[in-house]
Design a protein around this motif. Structure first.
Motif, short mmCIF file in Angstrom:
data_model
loop_
_atom_site.label_atom_id
_atom_site.label_comp_id
_atom_site.label_asym_id
_atom_site.label_seq_id
_atom_site.Cartn_x
_atom_site.Cartn_y
_atom_site.Cartn_z
N ARG A 321 0.83 -1.20 0.00
CA ARG A 321 0.00 0.00 0.00
C ARG A 321 0.87 1.26 0.00
NH1 ARG A 321 -2.73 -1.47 4.19
NH2 ARG A 321 -1.75 0.02 5.60
N LYS A 322 1.91 1.26 0.83
CA LYS A 322 2.81 2.41 0.88
C LYS A 322 3.57 2.57 -0.43
CE LYS A 322 3.38 2.11 5.90
NZ LYS A 322 4.30 1.76 7.01
N LEU A 323 3.97 1.46 -1.02
CA LEU A 323 4.68 1.51 -2.30
C LEU A 323 3.78 2.09 -3.38
CD1 LEU A 323 7.11 0.79 -4.08
CD2 LEU A 323 6.17 -1.53 -4.29
N ASN A 324 2.53 1.68 -3.40
CA ASN A 324 1.59 2.19 -4.40
C ASN A 324 1.38 3.69 -4.25
OD1 ASN A 324 -0.16 1.74 -6.61
ND2 ASN A 324 -1.94 1.66 -5.26
N ALA A 325 1.20 4.14 -3.01
CA ALA A 325 1.02 5.57 -2.76
C ALA A 325 2.25 6.36 -3.17
CB ALA A 325 0.68 5.81 -1.29
N THR A 326 3.42 5.82 -2.88
CA THR A 326 4.67 6.50 -3.24
C THR A 326 4.81 6.63 -4.75
OG1 THR A 326 5.80 5.74 -1.23
CG2 THR A 326 7.18 6.38 -3.09
N GLN A 327 4.47 5.56 -5.46
CA GLN A 327 4.60 5.60 -6.91
C GLN A 327 3.64 6.62 -7.53
OE1 GLN A 327 4.30 1.66 -8.60
NE2 GLN A 327 6.28 1.02 -7.81
N TRP A 328 2.40 6.63 -7.04
CA TRP A 328 1.45 7.59 -7.59
C TRP A 328 1.84 9.02 -7.23
CZ3 TRP A 328 -1.08 7.04 -11.65
CH2 TRP A 328 -1.71 5.84 -11.99
N LYS A 329 2.33 9.23 -6.03
CA LYS A 329 2.74 10.58 -5.66
C LYS A 329 3.87 11.06 -6.57
CE LYS A 329 3.89 13.52 -1.72
NZ LYS A 329 4.09 13.58 -0.25
N GLU A 330 4.80 10.18 -6.90
CA GLU A 330 5.88 10.56 -7.81
C GLU A 330 5.33 10.99 -9.17
OE1 GLU A 330 8.35 7.11 -7.90
OE2 GLU A 330 9.34 7.57 -5.98
N VAL A 331 4.33 10.26 -9.66
CA VAL A 331 3.73 10.60 -10.96
C VAL A 331 3.04 11.97 -10.88
CG1 VAL A 331 1.92 9.98 -12.62
CG2 VAL A 331 3.44 8.22 -11.71
N PHE A 332 2.25 12.18 -9.84
CA PHE A 332 1.50 13.43 -9.74
C PHE A 332 2.42 14.62 -9.49
CE2 PHE A 332 -2.02 10.50 -7.99
CZ PHE A 332 -2.44 10.19 -9.28
N VAL A 333 3.49 14.41 -8.76
CA VAL A 333 4.45 15.50 -8.53
C VAL A 333 5.16 15.88 -9.83
CG1 VAL A 333 6.65 16.06 -7.41
CG2 VAL A 333 4.79 15.07 -6.07
N GLU A 334 5.36 14.91 -10.71
CA GLU A 334 5.99 15.19 -12.00
C GLU A 334 5.18 16.20 -12.81
OE1 GLU A 334 8.37 10.99 -12.90
OE2 GLU A 334 6.32 11.26 -13.63
N ASP A 335 3.88 16.28 -12.57
CA ASP A 335 3.03 17.20 -13.33
C ASP A 335 3.08 18.63 -12.81
OD1 ASP A 335 1.75 15.48 -15.27
OD2 ASP A 335 0.66 14.55 -13.61
N ILE A 336 3.61 18.85 -11.61
CA ILE A 336 3.49 20.17 -10.99
C ILE A 336 4.21 21.24 -11.80
CG2 ILE A 336 4.13 21.54 -8.98
CD1 ILE A 336 3.47 19.16 -7.22
#
Length: 386
Positions: A321-336
């Protein structure tokens, strides 16, 4: 002094001729105010998730475009949204998240409300020791409830109260994702995070809708879910987004994966879809998890993104669960940097809204067309009323 209405005629042209929205729709406080009503108050907008009030009695104060609201799970286990003000003198009732053990008590004059909004106590309202008065009808003075609906774990609200029923307004999206209309379990504290972004909320929608930017902004994601694996999702006036034919499940260090949702068709073995339900909720569905991003507009040039991850079962592997959240956060931060860069670009006085790739920007153009249509409709209604 209010700004003159913007010219939206070029926005509603066919994609081969259309311009994007004028700069004022990203920078002007007067236009932000106009859009607040036309786009966010008049339809069904995302406010929060039911997991924010997980247990009976849980209550959290929220601000939605300046309006003080109270999200609460009442004694009957129903999630409700009220205006967070006492009907007596408009005092804020709850100023921080807490559990309501008894009644909701106004800190000013102690008028008390049940968790379902009913006014149950008005101490000394008729004078010292007189808790009733013929001029105060408690049945008419309950908390003002804001129309709400629960879907995909999201609490949707219609502030104006005039929108069609949620099930009717979003019938096509509910039909498209009918396989996911089942219990969703929020992943808990490690499955939610917020991102503060220096951009207008619409730029976050526009970026999310399209896959055109993947090779350059998300090279890691594009390494296996390539640009050519994606397809457009477009439903005029309702939603737009993208899908992929290649979804790779997150895998833990011991090869573990999340369980799948029950009853999915074979399509979802390899596919995933990402849709913006207009106006402000970004949704993603996969065989083994879903997510919702609720965009909170904080001003013409500031947005807070509330990200929540959901799973098919209540108990999931902590590490995964933590790995999944970390991966998605990385993707969304890339858009900033992209959305903030476009926001800064909206201060270039000669920018005319830009152009669209007819092949790649259909979902974004559709969103612009929806914005323009809703604004034109509200302007026409206001003019007719004059």
């Amino acid at each position: 002094m209010a700004s003159a209405p913007t010219d939206l005629s070029n926005v509603r042209r066919p994609i081969t001729e259309a311009h994007g929205l004028p700069n004022a729709h990203y920078t002007d406080p007067a236009v932000f105010e106009e859009e607040k009503h036309a786009l966010l108050f008049d339809g069904w907008a995302g406010l929060a998730v039911t997991a924010d009030v997980a247990e009976i009695g849980d209550a959290i104060p929220l601000s939605f475009l300046g309006m003080p609201l109270l999200l609460i799970r009442d004694r009957q286990n129903t999630v409700r949204v009220f205006q967070n003000i006492c009907r007596h003198r408009g005092m804020i009732l709850v100023d921080q998240p807490r559990k309501i053990e008894g009644a909701i008590r106004c800190p000013y004059h102690s008028w008390c409300y049940a968790t379902d909004g009913k006014l149950v106590s008005t101490p000394h309202v008729g004078g010292p020791g007189q808790n009733k008065h013929d001029g105060i009808d408690r049945a008419l003075l309950g908390l003002v409830e804001v129309r709400s609906h629960i879907w995909m774990g999201v609490v949707w609200i219609n502030v104006s109260g005039d929108a069609p029923k949620f099930e009717d307004a979003n019938a096509k999206l509910l039909e498209r994702w009918a396989e996911f209309d089942k219990p969703l379990f929020h992943g808990g504290g490690d499955s939610t995070f917020t991102l503060d972004v220096a951009c207008n909320w619409k730029l976050a929608v526009e970026n999310y809708c399209e896959s055109y930017h993947l090779p350059w902004v998300h090279p890691g994601l594009n390494s296996y879910s390539r640009l050519e694996d994606h397809y457009h999702i477009e439903e005029k006036g309702l939603y737009s987004g993208q899908g992929t034919l290649v979804y790779r499940q997150v895998t833990g260090p011991k090869g573990q994966v999340f369980p799948d949702f029950d009853g999915l068709c074979d399509k979802w073995d390899t596919a995933a879809e990402y849709i913006t339900a207009f106006p402000n909720v970004l949704l993603g569905v996969h065989r083994d998890h879903a997510f919702a991003i609720i965009l909170e507009p904080l001003g013409p040039e500031k947005t807070r993104e509330h990200v929540h991850l959901f799973y098919p079962v209540a108990d999931t592997d902590d590490t995964l669960r933590k790995l999944n959240a970390t991966q998605w956060k990385e993707v969304f931060v890339e858009d900033i940097f992209v959305v903030e860069g476009m926001q800064r670009g909206r201060h270039a006085v000669s920018f005319d809204g830009g152009r669209f790739s007819p092949a790649m920007d259909g979902p974004t153009h559709l969103f612009h067309d929806w914005v323009a249509e809703r604004l034109n409709a509200r302007r026409a209604s206001a003019q007719a009323a004059e």
